[in-house]
Design a protein around this motif. Structure first.
Motif, PDB file in Angstrom:
ATOM      1  N   GLU A 224      45.625  37.309  -6.292  1.00  0.00           N
ATOM      2  CA  GLU A 224      46.945  36.712  -6.503  1.00  0.00           C
ATOM      3  C   GLU A 224      46.784  35.274  -6.996  1.00  0.00           C
ATOM      4  O   GLU A 224      47.474  34.838  -7.921  1.00  0.00           O
ATOM      5  CB  GLU A 224      47.752  36.729  -5.203  1.00  0.00           C
ATOM      6  CG  GLU A 224      49.158  36.159  -5.396  1.00  0.00           C
ATOM      7  CD  GLU A 224      49.978  36.211  -4.117  1.00  0.00           C
ATOM      8  OE1 GLU A 224      51.119  35.707  -4.136  1.00  0.00           O
ATOM      9  OE2 GLU A 224      49.483  36.740  -3.098  1.00  0.00           O
ATOM     10  N   GLU A 225      45.836  34.571  -6.407  1.00  0.00           N
ATOM     11  CA  GLU A 225      45.552  33.203  -6.818  1.00  0.00           C
ATOM     12  C   GLU A 225      44.981  33.171  -8.231  1.00  0.00           C
ATOM     13  O   GLU A 225      45.354  32.328  -9.057  1.00  0.00           O
ATOM     14  CB  GLU A 225      44.566  32.582  -5.832  1.00  0.00           C
ATOM     15  CG  GLU A 225      44.216  31.130  -6.138  1.00  0.00           C
ATOM     16  CD  GLU A 225      43.233  30.564  -5.125  1.00  0.00           C
ATOM     17  OE1 GLU A 225      42.099  30.248  -5.545  1.00  0.00           O
ATOM     18  OE2 GLU A 225      43.584  30.450  -3.944  1.00  0.00           O
ATOM     19  N   LYS A 232      49.152  30.555 -15.631  1.00  0.00           N
ATOM     20  CA  LYS A 232      49.452  29.145 -15.880  1.00  0.00           C
ATOM     21  C   LYS A 232      48.705  28.649 -17.115  1.00  0.00           C
ATOM     22  O   LYS A 232      49.267  27.979 -17.989  1.00  0.00           O
ATOM     23  CB  LYS A 232      49.076  28.310 -14.655  1.00  0.00           C
ATOM     24  CG  LYS A 232      49.393  26.834 -14.806  1.00  0.00           C
ATOM     25  CD  LYS A 232      49.020  26.063 -13.545  1.00  0.00           C
ATOM     26  CE  LYS A 232      49.308  24.570 -13.727  1.00  0.00           C
ATOM     27  NZ  LYS A 232      48.914  23.802 -12.500  1.00  0.00           N
ATOM     28  N   ARG A 233      47.405  29.005 -17.178  1.00  0.00           N
ATOM     29  CA  ARG A 233      46.605  28.580 -18.321  1.00  0.00           C
ATOM     30  C   ARG A 233      47.034  29.294 -19.600  1.00  0.00           C
ATOM     31  O   ARG A 233      47.034  28.709 -20.700  1.00  0.00           O
ATOM     32  CB  ARG A 233      45.117  28.853 -18.043  1.00  0.00           C
ATOM     33  CG  ARG A 233      44.181  28.266 -19.086  1.00  0.00           C
ATOM     34  CD  ARG A 233      44.293  26.771 -19.129  1.00  0.00           C
ATOM     35  NE  ARG A 233      43.351  26.152 -20.037  1.00  0.00           N
ATOM     36  CZ  ARG A 233      43.280  24.853 -20.281  1.00  0.00           C
ATOM     37  NH1 ARG A 233      44.111  24.026 -19.671  1.00  0.00           N
ATOM     38  NH2 ARG A 233      42.389  24.367 -21.122  1.00  0.00           N
ATOM     39  N   LYS A 249      39.605  35.091 -25.576  1.00  0.00           N
ATOM     40  CA  LYS A 249      38.325  34.394 -25.402  1.00  0.00           C
ATOM     41  C   LYS A 249      38.513  33.041 -24.719  1.00  0.00           C
ATOM     42  O   LYS A 249      37.746  32.663 -23.829  1.00  0.00           O
ATOM     43  CB  LYS A 249      37.625  34.194 -26.740  1.00  0.00           C
ATOM     44  CG  LYS A 249      36.228  33.579 -26.602  1.00  0.00           C
ATOM     45  CD  LYS A 249      35.541  33.423 -27.934  1.00  0.00           C
ATOM     46  CE  LYS A 249      34.105  32.928 -27.764  1.00  0.00           C
ATOM     47  NZ  LYS A 249      34.015  31.701 -26.945  1.00  0.00           N
ATOM     48  N   LYS A 250      39.534  32.289 -25.147  1.00  0.00           N
ATOM     49  CA  LYS A 250      39.771  30.975 -24.555  1.00  0.00           C
ATOM     50  C   LYS A 250      40.105  31.080 -23.070  1.00  0.00           C
ATOM     51  O   LYS A 250      39.637  30.286 -22.246  1.00  0.00           O
ATOM     52  CB  LYS A 250      40.905  30.255 -25.293  1.00  0.00           C
ATOM     53  CG  LYS A 250      40.529  29.763 -26.676  1.00  0.00           C
ATOM     54  CD  LYS A 250      41.667  28.992 -27.315  1.00  0.00           C
ATOM     55  CE  LYS A 250      41.262  28.435 -28.675  1.00  0.00           C
ATOM     56  NZ  LYS A 250      42.354  27.642 -29.313  1.00  0.00           N
ATOM     57  N   LEU A 251      40.918  32.073 -22.736  1.00  0.00           N
ATOM     58  CA  LEU A 251      41.297  32.263 -21.333  1.00  0.00           C
ATOM     59  C   LEU A 251      40.104  32.739 -20.511  1.00  0.00           C
ATOM     60  O   LEU A 251      39.898  32.304 -19.374  1.00  0.00           O
ATOM     61  CB  LEU A 251      42.440  33.281 -21.250  1.00  0.00           C
ATOM     62  CG  LEU A 251      43.099  33.448 -19.866  1.00  0.00           C
ATOM     63  CD1 LEU A 251      43.567  32.097 -19.330  1.00  0.00           C
ATOM     64  CD2 LEU A 251      44.289  34.409 -19.962  1.00  0.00           C
ATOM     65  N   TYR A 252      39.293  33.595 -21.126  1.00  0.00           N
ATOM     66  CA  TYR A 252      38.079  34.068 -20.451  1.00  0.00           C
ATOM     67  C   TYR A 252      37.124  32.904 -20.171  1.00  0.00           C
ATOM     68  O   TYR A 252      36.600  32.763 -19.060  1.00  0.00           O
ATOM     69  CB  TYR A 252      37.374  35.118 -21.317  1.00  0.00           C
ATOM     70  CG  TYR A 252      36.005  35.511 -20.802  1.00  0.00           C
ATOM     71  CD1 TYR A 252      35.862  36.421 -19.771  1.00  0.00           C
ATOM     72  CD2 TYR A 252      34.839  34.937 -21.346  1.00  0.00           C
ATOM     73  CE1 TYR A 252      34.613  36.772 -19.282  1.00  0.00           C
ATOM     74  CE2 TYR A 252      33.593  35.277 -20.860  1.00  0.00           C
ATOM     75  CZ  TYR A 252      33.482  36.186 -19.834  1.00  0.00           C
ATOM     76  OH  TYR A 252      32.244  36.509 -19.342  1.00  0.00           O
TER      77      TYR A 252
END
Length: 273
Positions: A224-225, A232-233, A249-252
């Motif tokens: 959940e966290e 958010k990101r 890719k950026k989020l990863y």
């Protein structure tokens, strides 16, 4: 003293120009078309005013051709053309005449130039840098302000965010201290002409202090966290990245830096993307 044309000779290296000899001595060179325009021929008597007129007309033709060749390569401002002709040692009277011709036929248009320049540079520069550059090119402050007023703060901020993200991905490879990273990113955006308000907003959205904190060891991941963090990101990244693969890719990479494992990231990305 009489000035009698004794010979008109076509130049060897330039068939469009001729050398004019007066009293058996070379006096001046000019465009071949002026010979016909002024009906110059052997035996013709010239007065000083006529000689000056031909020479001035020839200078004008040469200067005009130089200006047109420059404009063939790229669009220029009035000041840039003036400076170019001045560097070729043309006199002010001739230059002003050339510029008048160029403006009459819209070969030079500072307002149009400003529009095109801003349209191109706003993709990579902030208003301050664009204003400075246009001012150096001789564009009037009122024209600059008028054209820049069409660029919204939101548009400028979005561009800054895209540039910031790109620069951040380069800086993060060698800089791990978040304060130094913020400073370097801020300096970069400042050099590119963005104001402090935009810089602070962009830098704070890109560089999150928690990204650089040590990962807390945990036996079980709080999904959940992780989900909330990823969402958010994701909302931040979406402002500057529309390509789904690059967004993934950026989020990863972001979640990887936060200390999450590949399987955990893969699970959460599958849900939110």
């Amino acid at each position: 003293m009489k000035y009698i044309i004794s010979k008109i000779q076509v130049q060897k290296n330039n068939k469009d120009r001729v050398n004019v000899y007066v009293n058996d001595e070379f006096l001046f060179a000019c465009s071949g078309e002026l010979v016909y325009y002024h009906n110059l021929k052997k035996g013709l008597e010239l007065d000083k005013n006529k000689i000056i007129e031909v020479v001035e007309e020839d200078n004008y033709i040469k200067a005009k051709n130089v200006a047109l060749k420059v404009l063939e390569r790229s669009y220029k401002t009035e000041k840039e053309i003036y400076d170019k002709l001045l560097s070729k040692e043309y006199d002010d009277k001739t230059i002003q005449r050339v510029i008048k011709f160029l403006k009459e036929y819209s070969f030079v248009d500072d307002i149009r130039y400003a529009e095109l320049y801003i349209k191109d540079k706003i993709k990579v520069h902030g208003k301050s840098k664009i204003k400075f550059s246009l001012s150096n090119k001789g564009i009037g402050e009122d024209v600059i302000e008028n054209k820049l007023s069409n660029i919204s703060n939101e548009q400028e901020e979005l561009t800054a965010l895209k540039l910031g993200e790109k620069k951040y991905n380069t800086l993060i490879k060698s800089e791990k201290n978040h304060l130094k990273l913020k400073k370097k990113l801020s300096d970069y955006l400042l050099r590119n002409g963005y104001n402090f308000s935009i810089i602070n907003k962009v830098v704070n959205s890109i560089v999150v202090c928690d990204d650089f904190s040590e990962t807390v060891e945990q036996k079980e991941v709080n999904f959940e966290e992780l989900n909330n963090l990823a969402l958010k990101r994701l909302n931040v990244l979406k402002k500057s990245e529309k390509n789904k693969d690059k967004l993934h890719k950026k989020l990863y990479d972001y979640l990887l830096r936060r200390g999450y494992k590949y399987d955990e990231i893969k699970t959460i990305l599958k849900e939110i993307l």
